[in-house]
Structure formats: structure tokens, C-alpha cells
Design a protein around this motif. Structure first.
Motif, short mmCIF file in Angstrom:
data_model
loop_
_atom_site.label_atom_id
_atom_site.label_comp_id
_atom_site.label_asym_id
_atom_site.label_seq_id
_atom_site.Cartn_x
_atom_site.Cartn_y
_atom_site.Cartn_z
N THR A 81 -12.33 43.05 16.17
CA THR A 81 -10.97 43.85 16.94
C THR A 81 -10.41 42.58 18.14
OG1 THR A 81 -11.52 46.21 17.92
CG2 THR A 81 -10.36 44.92 18.73
N SER A 82 -8.91 41.16 17.80
CA SER A 82 -8.92 40.72 18.69
C SER A 82 -8.16 40.30 20.02
CB SER A 82 -8.01 39.47 18.45
OG SER A 82 -6.54 40.20 17.54
N LEU A 83 -8.81 40.07 20.40
CA LEU A 83 -7.58 39.87 22.28
C LEU A 83 -6.15 40.19 22.45
CD1 LEU A 83 -7.89 39.46 24.78
CD2 LEU A 83 -7.63 36.97 24.67
N TYR A 84 -5.80 39.89 21.25
CA TYR A 84 -4.01 39.95 20.74
C TYR A 84 -4.22 41.88 20.07
CZ TYR A 84 0.11 40.83 18.53
OH TYR A 84 1.81 41.65 17.84
N ASP A 85 -5.05 42.09 19.59
CA ASP A 85 -4.98 43.65 19.10
C ASP A 85 -5.14 44.43 20.27
OD1 ASP A 85 -4.23 42.98 16.61
OD2 ASP A 85 -6.32 42.72 16.05
N LYS A 86 -6.48 44.03 21.57
CA LYS A 86 -6.52 44.54 22.12
C LYS A 86 -5.75 44.80 23.56
CE LYS A 86 -9.36 47.03 25.41
NZ LYS A 86 -9.63 47.79 24.95
N TYR A 87 -5.64 43.35 23.95
CA TYR A 87 -4.54 43.32 24.39
C TYR A 87 -2.66 44.53 24.47
CZ TYR A 87 0.32 41.65 27.99
OH TYR A 87 0.43 42.04 28.96
N ILE A 88 -2.23 44.95 23.16
CA ILE A 88 -1.32 45.55 22.95
C ILE A 88 -1.81 46.72 22.61
CG2 ILE A 88 0.03 45.86 20.65
CD1 ILE A 88 1.23 43.08 21.58
N GLU A 89 -2.74 47.32 22.11
CA GLU A 89 -3.39 48.69 22.79
C GLU A 89 -3.23 48.82 24.20
OE1 GLU A 89 -7.55 50.54 22.65
OE2 GLU A 89 -7.37 49.01 20.49
N THR A 90 -3.54 47.98 24.73
CA THR A 90 -3.75 48.55 25.79
C THR A 90 -2.38 48.54 26.53
OG1 THR A 90 -5.78 47.11 26.10
CG2 THR A 90 -4.33 47.87 28.20
N MET A 91 -1.31 47.55 26.29
CA MET A 91 -0.50 47.73 26.45
C MET A 91 0.45 49.17 26.35
SD MET A 91 1.42 44.64 26.24
CE MET A 91 3.11 44.77 27.01
N ASP A 92 -0.15 50.04 25.20
CA ASP A 92 0.37 51.63 24.69
C ASP A 92 0.01 52.05 25.83
OD1 ASP A 92 2.06 49.93 22.57
OD2 ASP A 92 0.40 50.33 21.57
N SER A 93 -1.29 52.05 26.87
CA SER A 93 -1.79 52.73 27.59
C SER A 93 -1.29 53.07 28.95
CB SER A 93 -2.76 52.57 27.23
OG SER A 93 -3.58 53.12 26.46
N GLY A 94 -0.14 51.62 28.91
CA GLY A 94 0.50 51.33 30.29
C GLY A 94 0.42 50.32 31.66
N GLU A 95 1.40 50.46 32.18
CA GLU A 95 0.36 49.33 33.15
C GLU A 95 -0.86 49.14 33.54
OE1 GLU A 95 1.32 45.29 34.89
OE2 GLU A 95 2.38 46.24 33.11
N TYR A 96 -0.98 50.07 34.49
CA TYR A 96 -3.12 50.50 34.90
C TYR A 96 -3.73 49.51 34.09
CZ TYR A 96 -6.49 52.96 37.91
OH TYR A 96 -7.26 52.65 38.58
N SER A 97 -3.92 50.42 32.91
CA SER A 97 -4.27 50.05 31.68
C SER A 97 -5.08 48.62 31.34
CB SER A 97 -4.52 49.92 30.79
OG SER A 97 -4.51 51.91 30.63
N VAL A 98 -3.43 47.91 31.37
CA VAL A 98 -3.17 46.21 31.89
C VAL A 98 -3.79 45.73 32.70
CG1 VAL A 98 -1.77 44.41 31.68
CG2 VAL A 98 -0.95 46.46 30.02
N LEU A 99 -3.33 46.22 33.96
CA LEU A 99 -4.61 45.64 34.98
C LEU A 99 -5.75 45.76 34.90
CD1 LEU A 99 -3.53 44.55 37.81
CD2 LEU A 99 -3.96 46.68 38.77
N GLY A 100 -6.20 46.75 34.78
CA GLY A 100 -7.56 46.41 34.01
C GLY A 100 -8.47 45.95 33.35
N LEU A 101 -7.54 45.34 32.16
CA LEU A 101 -7.84 44.47 31.18
C LEU A 101 -7.96 43.09 31.84
CD1 LEU A 101 -8.53 43.80 28.75
CD2 LEU A 101 -6.03 43.71 27.56
N VAL A 102 -7.05 42.86 32.46
CA VAL A 102 -6.72 41.62 33.15
C VAL A 102 -8.17 41.46 34.27
CG1 VAL A 102 -4.97 40.33 35.05
CG2 VAL A 102 -4.52 41.70 32.58
#
Length: 371
Positions: A81-102
Motif C-alpha cells: 500500500t503506497s503513500l498515494y494509495d493510503k492518501y486516496i483511501e483516507t480522503m474517501d473517509s473524510g477530512e477528519y481522517s485526512v487530518l489524522g494521516l497528516v
């Protein structure tokens, strides 16, 4: 292609009312917006930011960002699972999930940033990041190459709201040095100025650093996951993807670049574009060397890797002859764009400015006719 030379001459065309179709100001804007939603327009916009007009190049993402992801999520990284794949997957879960990944990546990314800073400031020390994701008390260890003296640094990229806990940690561990965001360091020193000697003063704002990580992920998304490591030795983790791209390029070489005779996937096409970029930066033979004996398996399935070296020579010779000289043309075809698309998106501001001039002139003439 003469389009570019003719672009400026378009301004000499008399500006008259060309049509009465658009009766309101917003209708032209609505039309442009609707065009942006066409698949070909969207794809070309994205891809034009990936492929340079004359040379293959990407908007670079720091290698340390990928290393931070691999360190923070070792199981995901090892599973492919690449960083790109993980980011796209996280974006589908909403902004809160994106913030958690960041935030998760940000902490590790800051460790790499601090390590680089320390290596510059203290050249007599060799610094290394702890292999443990949650190392207690320290994150970076430095060893003096001459005296064997050891120093330990805890790295914290956080807001000033966490100052109370970190202050207590510093008081309990006076032999540890601390590299933090400028906000939390300033707040702690305002309350406990005696702790100044425990800080390594690195001027990095938590807010700016967070924005930097988010921008890096956005750039990676806009590049459709394409990035080229800064150094060739950093390509080793991507050997599987390189082999996938080389296989497609090899197949294209076999049919003399006739795309109609090749069945491929989106993943393989993007991998091939990455390989073309790598060829441009590091050379064909260097990249084939990264792929190594794996070429023996993909080029001649069933025989295994024993002939990998021979296959590498064969593939290298064919790619140098039939692929490398046509890299830009192949990149366009792999991404479903042509030179006219590239011309438009390289000159998009000029084209739109001209369109707005005509629109404004039409509206001016229309208002005169209404008087």
C-alpha cells in the motif's frame, strides 16, 4: 505545430459581437466550468502538471515524506500500500481522517527533518532515527565518531497546548535534548527559562510544517502517485513497480510502439510513465539494474531469474533503440493526451485571457446596443 506562433496574432482579429447565444454574464463562466467536468479535460489538466512540455519531469515530493510513511505504517508499506494509495483511501473517509494521516506522518517527517539539521550543525556526530515507531524518551541518537560520546534527542512537532506534559518530561529527563516546534518551545521557555539548554533551537512552526505535509500529499495526488526519488539508491523499494512499467515498455518495443496491439491496465500505464521519467533522470541501464534479475521472470516467464542478467541486456538494447528516443510521444499516448492538449494547458492563461477579452468586448458592445 504552428499553434504557438499564431497565438499572439489572434489578438489582431477585430473584437465584435460574435454571438447572441450568451445573454447573461455568468453563462460563459458556466460553459467553461462545464468543460472542466469533461473527463478528457480533467485528465489533461492533471497530466499536464505531470509531464513537462519538452522533458519528462515531476513536481518533486520529498523522499523523507515517503520514508516517514514507511516508518509510521510499516505493515501497510510492506503489503504494497503506497503513500498515494493510503492518501486516496483516507480522503474517501473524510477530512477528519485526512487530518489524522497528516498528523501521523508529520511527526515522523519532522524526525527526518531534524536529523538532517543535526547532521549539518554537528558534523562530528553520526545521527540515526530509532527503528521503533514509539521509542520511549528519545527519537534520534547521535554518536561522536571520534570520542564515541552519545546524545539522545526527543522530537516533538506539536502545538503549544501540549506544553505542560512536555515540560514535566523535560524536568524528569534532564539528559535528553529536545527538538520541537517553535510554538511549544517558546511557551515552555516563557514559563521555564532554565530549560533553554535542553532545547535544540530549530525554527519550524507547527502550522507551517503541517501545511507543508498536506501540500506534499496533495501534490502526490495531483501527480497521480508519480514521483521520482532524489537519489537512485532510493529506488529499491519501488523495484516491483519498475518491473511492471518496464514490461509494458518492452511489449511496446516488440510491436514497434503500436498501442493497438497491447492490452494494458491503468496501473501498468502509470508505472510505464514513471519508468520513462526515471530513464530521463537516471538512464536506461541504471534503472534496469534496479529491476535486476526480476526481469528474467517477467520477460521469460517460467524460466526464472537465472537469466536475469541476459534479459537485462536484451531489454536495455531494445528500449534504448525503440523506446528511449520516443519517450515524450509515448508518455502522451500512455496518458491519453496529444500535443494539442499539451499546447492548450501550457498556455492556458493566455488562452483564457484572450477569451475574457472577447467576452468583455461583446458585453460592452451589447450594452451600447441596449442604450
Amino acid at each position: 505545430m504552428k499553434s504557438y506562433s499564431l497565438l499572439n496574432s489572434l489578438k489582431e482579429i477585430p473584437k465584435v459581437e460574435l454571438t447572441k447565444r450568451y445573454k447573461k454574464n455568468h453563462e460563459m463562466i458556466s460553459l467553461l466550468d462545464s468543460l472542466k467536468n469533461k473527463d478528457v479535460i480533467v485528465q489533461s489538466t492533471i497530466y499536464s502538471s505531470i509531464i513537462g512540455y519538452q522533458i519528462l519531469e515531476t513536481r518533486n515530493i520529498p523522499d523523507d515524506l515517503f520514508d516517514a510513511y514507511a516508518s509510521q505504517y510499516p505493515k501497510m508499506f510492506s503489503s504494497g500500500t503506497s503513500l498515494y494509495d493510503k492518501y486516496i483511501e483516507t480522503m474517501d473517509s473524510g477530512e477528519y481522517s485526512v487530518l489524522g494521516l497528516v498528523n501521523a506522518i508529520k511527526g515522523k517527517f519532522f524526525e527526518y527533518h531534524v536529523k538532517d539539521e543535526l547532521s549539518i550543525r554537528y558534523p562530528d556526530f553520526d545521527f540515526s532515527i530509532s527503528p521503533l515507531a514509539n521509542q520511549p524518551l528519545w527519537d534520534i541518537k547521535g554518536v561522536n565518531s571520534k570520542t564515541n560520546e552519545e546524545v539522545f534527542i526527543q522530537v516533538k512537532m506539536m502545538t503549544s497546548e501540549n506544553s505542560y506534559d512536555l515540560t514535566n518530561t523535560m524536568l524528569e529527563n534532564p539528559n535528553i535534548y529536545y527538538a520541537t516546534s517553535s510554538e511549544i518551545r517558546e511557551k515552555i521557555l516563557h514559563q521555564k527559562p532554565e530549560l533553554e539548554e535542553q532545547f535544540i533551537p530549530i525554527e519550524v512552526s507547527n502550522y507551517e510544517f503541517t501545511i507543508g505535509v498536506k501540500d506534499g500529499l496533495e501534490t502526490l495526488k495531483e501527480n497521480m502517485g508519480i514521483d521520482v526519488p532524489d537519489e537512485v539508491f532510493a529506488l529499491a523499494p519501488y523495484s516491483t513497480e519498475i518491473v511492471l512499467g518496464v514490461r509494458l515498455l518492452y511489449d511496446l518495443a516488440l510491436v514497434n510502439r503500436d498501442f493497438r496491439r497491447i492490452k494494458t491496465t491503468e496501473k501498468a500505464r502509470l508505472a510505464a510513465v514513471k519508468v520513462l521519467i526515471l530513464f530521463s533522470r537516471f538512464g536506461v541501464n541504471t534503472i534496469l539494474g534496479i529491476a535486476g534479475s526480476s526481469l528474467g521472470t517477467v520477460i521469460t516467464p517460467g524460466i526464472g531469474t537465472a537469466i536475469g542478467g541476459v534479459s537485462g541486456v536484451i531489454v536495455g538494447s531494445m528500449i534504448n533503440k525503440k523506446i528511449a528516443p520516443y519517450s515524450l510521444e509515448l508518455a502522451y499516448k500512455l496518458l491519453y493526451i496529444d500535443e494539442e492538449d499539451m499546447f492548450y494547458y501550457k498556455n492556458i492563461d493566455k488562452v483564457h485571457d484572450l477569451a475574457y477579452e472577447y467576452r468583455n468586448e461583446r458585453l460592452s458592445l451589447q450594452s451600447i446596443n441596449l442604450v
